[in-house]
Enzyme design. Structure first.
Site, mmCIF file in Angstrom:
data_model
loop_
_atom_site.group_PDB
_atom_site.id
_atom_site.type_symbol
_atom_site.label_atom_id
_atom_site.label_comp_id
_atom_site.label_asym_id
_atom_site.label_seq_id
_atom_site.Cartn_x
_atom_site.Cartn_y
_atom_site.Cartn_z
ATOM 1 N N ASN A 9 0.874 -1.173 0.000
ATOM 2 C CA ASN A 9 0.000 0.000 0.000
ATOM 3 C C ASN A 9 0.908 1.219 0.000
ATOM 4 O O ASN A 9 1.496 1.550 1.024
ATOM 5 C CB ASN A 9 -0.897 -0.031 1.251
ATOM 6 C CG ASN A 9 -1.765 1.219 1.359
ATOM 7 O OD1 ASN A 9 -1.780 2.057 0.457
ATOM 8 N ND2 ASN A 9 -2.480 1.360 2.462
ATOM 9 N N TRP A 10 1.038 1.825 -1.158
ATOM 10 C CA TRP A 10 1.968 2.959 -1.275
ATOM 11 C C TRP A 10 1.442 4.196 -0.548
ATOM 12 O O TRP A 10 2.171 5.153 -0.344
ATOM 13 C CB TRP A 10 2.189 3.318 -2.747
ATOM 14 C CG TRP A 10 2.934 2.294 -3.551
ATOM 15 C CD1 TRP A 10 3.434 1.089 -3.114
ATOM 16 C CD2 TRP A 10 3.284 2.394 -4.940
ATOM 17 N NE1 TRP A 10 4.059 0.443 -4.145
ATOM 18 C CE2 TRP A 10 3.984 1.213 -5.287
ATOM 19 C CE3 TRP A 10 3.074 3.354 -5.925
ATOM 20 C CZ2 TRP A 10 4.470 0.986 -6.577
ATOM 21 C CZ3 TRP A 10 3.549 3.123 -7.218
ATOM 22 C CH2 TRP A 10 4.250 1.954 -7.531
ATOM 23 N N LYS A 11 0.167 4.216 -0.213
ATOM 24 C CA LYS A 11 -0.469 5.392 0.394
ATOM 25 C C LYS A 11 -0.222 6.612 -0.509
ATOM 26 O O LYS A 11 -0.164 6.450 -1.728
ATOM 27 C CB LYS A 11 0.015 5.582 1.826
ATOM 28 C CG LYS A 11 -0.157 4.285 2.645
ATOM 29 C CD LYS A 11 -0.004 4.456 4.104
ATOM 30 C CE LYS A 11 -0.204 3.104 4.795
ATOM 31 N NZ LYS A 11 -0.146 3.176 6.245
ATOM 32 N N HIS A 96 -9.496 1.051 4.930
ATOM 33 C CA HIS A 96 -8.237 1.291 5.650
ATOM 34 C C HIS A 96 -8.509 2.252 6.805
ATOM 35 O O HIS A 96 -9.316 3.183 6.673
ATOM 36 C CB HIS A 96 -7.191 1.871 4.685
ATOM 37 C CG HIS A 96 -5.810 1.831 5.271
ATOM 38 N ND1 HIS A 96 -5.396 2.723 6.228
ATOM 39 C CD2 HIS A 96 -4.776 0.979 5.067
ATOM 40 C CE1 HIS A 96 -4.150 2.424 6.582
ATOM 41 N NE2 HIS A 96 -3.756 1.367 5.889
ATOM 42 N N GLU A 98 -6.898 4.656 7.887
ATOM 43 C CA GLU A 98 -6.658 6.070 7.554
ATOM 44 C C GLU A 98 -7.866 6.676 6.837
ATOM 45 O O GLU A 98 -8.159 7.857 6.994
ATOM 46 C CB GLU A 98 -5.374 6.185 6.710
ATOM 47 C CG GLU A 98 -4.139 5.940 7.571
ATOM 48 C CD GLU A 98 -2.940 5.362 6.836
ATOM 49 O OE1 GLU A 98 -2.902 5.412 5.599
ATOM 50 O OE2 GLU A 98 -2.041 4.839 7.529
ATOM 51 N N GLU A 168 -5.344 -4.862 10.407
ATOM 52 C CA GLU A 168 -4.278 -3.894 10.637
ATOM 53 C C GLU A 168 -4.565 -3.130 11.930
ATOM 54 O O GLU A 168 -5.361 -2.181 11.928
ATOM 55 C CB GLU A 168 -4.216 -2.890 9.487
ATOM 56 C CG GLU A 168 -3.909 -3.501 8.146
ATOM 57 C CD GLU A 168 -3.321 -2.470 7.179
ATOM 58 O OE1 GLU A 168 -2.218 -2.712 6.719
ATOM 59 O OE2 GLU A 168 -3.961 -1.435 6.942
ATOM 60 N N GLY A 174 2.682 2.156 10.729
ATOM 61 C CA GLY A 174 3.651 3.239 10.573
ATOM 62 C C GLY A 174 4.359 3.620 11.856
ATOM 63 O O GLY A 174 5.030 4.648 11.917
ATOM 64 N N SER A 214 3.566 -2.253 10.305
ATOM 65 C CA SER A 214 5.017 -2.346 10.527
ATOM 66 C C SER A 214 5.587 -3.717 10.200
ATOM 67 O O SER A 214 6.495 -4.209 10.862
ATOM 68 C CB SER A 214 5.361 -1.933 11.971
ATOM 69 O OG SER A 214 4.991 -0.596 12.207
ATOM 70 N N GLY A 235 2.925 -1.197 4.192
ATOM 71 C CA GLY A 235 2.983 0.234 3.881
ATOM 72 C C GLY A 235 4.405 0.644 3.539
ATOM 73 O O GLY A 235 4.891 0.436 2.432
ATOM 74 N N GLY A 236 5.096 1.197 4.525
ATOM 75 C CA GLY A 236 6.433 1.770 4.314
ATOM 76 C C GLY A 236 7.386 0.846 3.567
ATOM 77 O O GLY A 236 8.112 1.286 2.664
HETATM 78 P P1 13P Z 1 3.133 0.226 7.591
HETATM 79 O O1 13P Z 1 3.618 -1.069 6.997
HETATM 80 O O2 13P Z 1 3.891 1.428 7.091
HETATM 81 O O3 13P Z 1 3.042 0.154 9.081
HETATM 82 O O4 13P Z 1 1.637 0.454 7.047
HETATM 83 C C1 13P Z 1 0.742 -0.580 7.140
HETATM 84 C C2 13P Z 1 -0.476 -0.209 6.383
HETATM 85 O O5 13P Z 1 -1.232 0.659 6.788
HETATM 86 C C3 13P Z 1 -0.738 -0.895 5.112
HETATM 87 O O6 13P Z 1 -2.030 -0.639 4.653
#
Ligand code: 13P
Length: 251
Positions: A9-11, A96, A98, A168, A174, A214, A235-236
């Site tokens: 997930n590149w966000k 998600h 967010e 999640e 994050g 994470s 994510g990251g």
């Molecule tokens: P991180 O891997 O950066 O913690 O993000 C997880 C995430 O929200 C994937 O959708």
């Protein structure tokens, strides 16, 4: 048989050029390799068509990170599920935390989005997970159960069979704090039990359930070795081919 999936997930990261370069590099690293999981990348809307054209989507599936809760019409700035499908995307990340937290996505809104995604042939990667105060109160199971009961548990069995679930925990996203392997396995096993109760044992056995928060090259092998963890939503660590590939190779 359920699939193992590693989904990035590149966000809201990467310009179009940077995203294309990342997707192309990932595709080159994976094409021809023997993979033990399906690989998906969730890009911003504007990258989808170019990325889907640049990769072999049989090797690197493409996901959107959201879709509109309306089919079409006067909804300025929105992107419909049909539009997503027309780019070559096959998946859409929905629910998600967010989106729920910063953009007010309720269960009612998510029900529309899931329905439209399925109606347009997209696979929803449906996210759930609790905040830290809920975890500290040890109410995470009831919280996640409610999130599922208000949304995807309302689907028909035929439709539910098409979705992927991602757990999640918000406190792990994050933050560098991963849920412990035990916490992740425990929750995913719980979700599978709920699916079995609602749709039967076969459905539970055949539903891919991912862990996100994470997740990285270091912790992925132990997480993915758990009986109920079918992969990760990353994510990251999905923003660099080296990091993401190491997670894919953790299977
Ligand atoms: P991180 O891997 O950066 O913690 O993000 C997880 C995430 O929200 C994937 O959708």
């Amino acid at each position: 048989m359920r699939k193992n999936i590693v989904a990035g997930n590149w966000k809201m990261n990467k310009t179009l050029q940077e995203g294309l370069a990342l997707a192309t590099e990932l595709n080159a690293a994976l094409e021809g390799a023997t993979l033990k999981c399906d690989v998906v990348i969730g890009t911003p809307f504007i990258h989808l068509a170019a990325v889907a054209a640049a990769v072999n989507t049989k090797v690197v599936g493409v996901a959107a990170q959201n879709c509109a809760d309306k089919a079409s019409g006067a909804y300025t700035g929105e992107v419909s599920a049909a539009m997503l499908k027309s780019t070559g995307a096959e998946y859409v990340i929905l629910g998600h935390s967010e989106r729920r937290e910063y953009y007010g996505e309720t269960s009612a809104i998510l029900n529309s989005k899931v329905e439209l995604a399925l109606a347009n042939g997209l696979t929803p990667i449906y996210c759930c997970g609790e905040a830290l105060d809920v975890r500290n109160a040890n109410e995470q199971n009831a919280y996640v159960q409610k999130q599922l009961e208000e949304t995807v548990f309302n689907l028909s069995a035929d439709d539910f069979a098409k979705i992927v679930i991602a757990y999640e925990p918000i406190w792990a996203i994050g933050t560098g704090v991963t849920a412990s392997t035990e916490q992740a396995q425990e929750m995913l096993a719980f979700i599978r039990t709920l699916i079995a109760e609602k749709f039967g044992k076969d459905m539970a056995e055949n539903t891919s359930i991912l862990y996100g928060g994470s997740c990285n090259a270091k912790n992925a092998p132990e997480l993915f070795a758990q009986p109920d963890i079918d992969g990760g939503l990353i994510g990251g660590a999905s923003l660099k081919v080296e990091d993401f590939k190491a997670i894919i190779d953790a299977f």
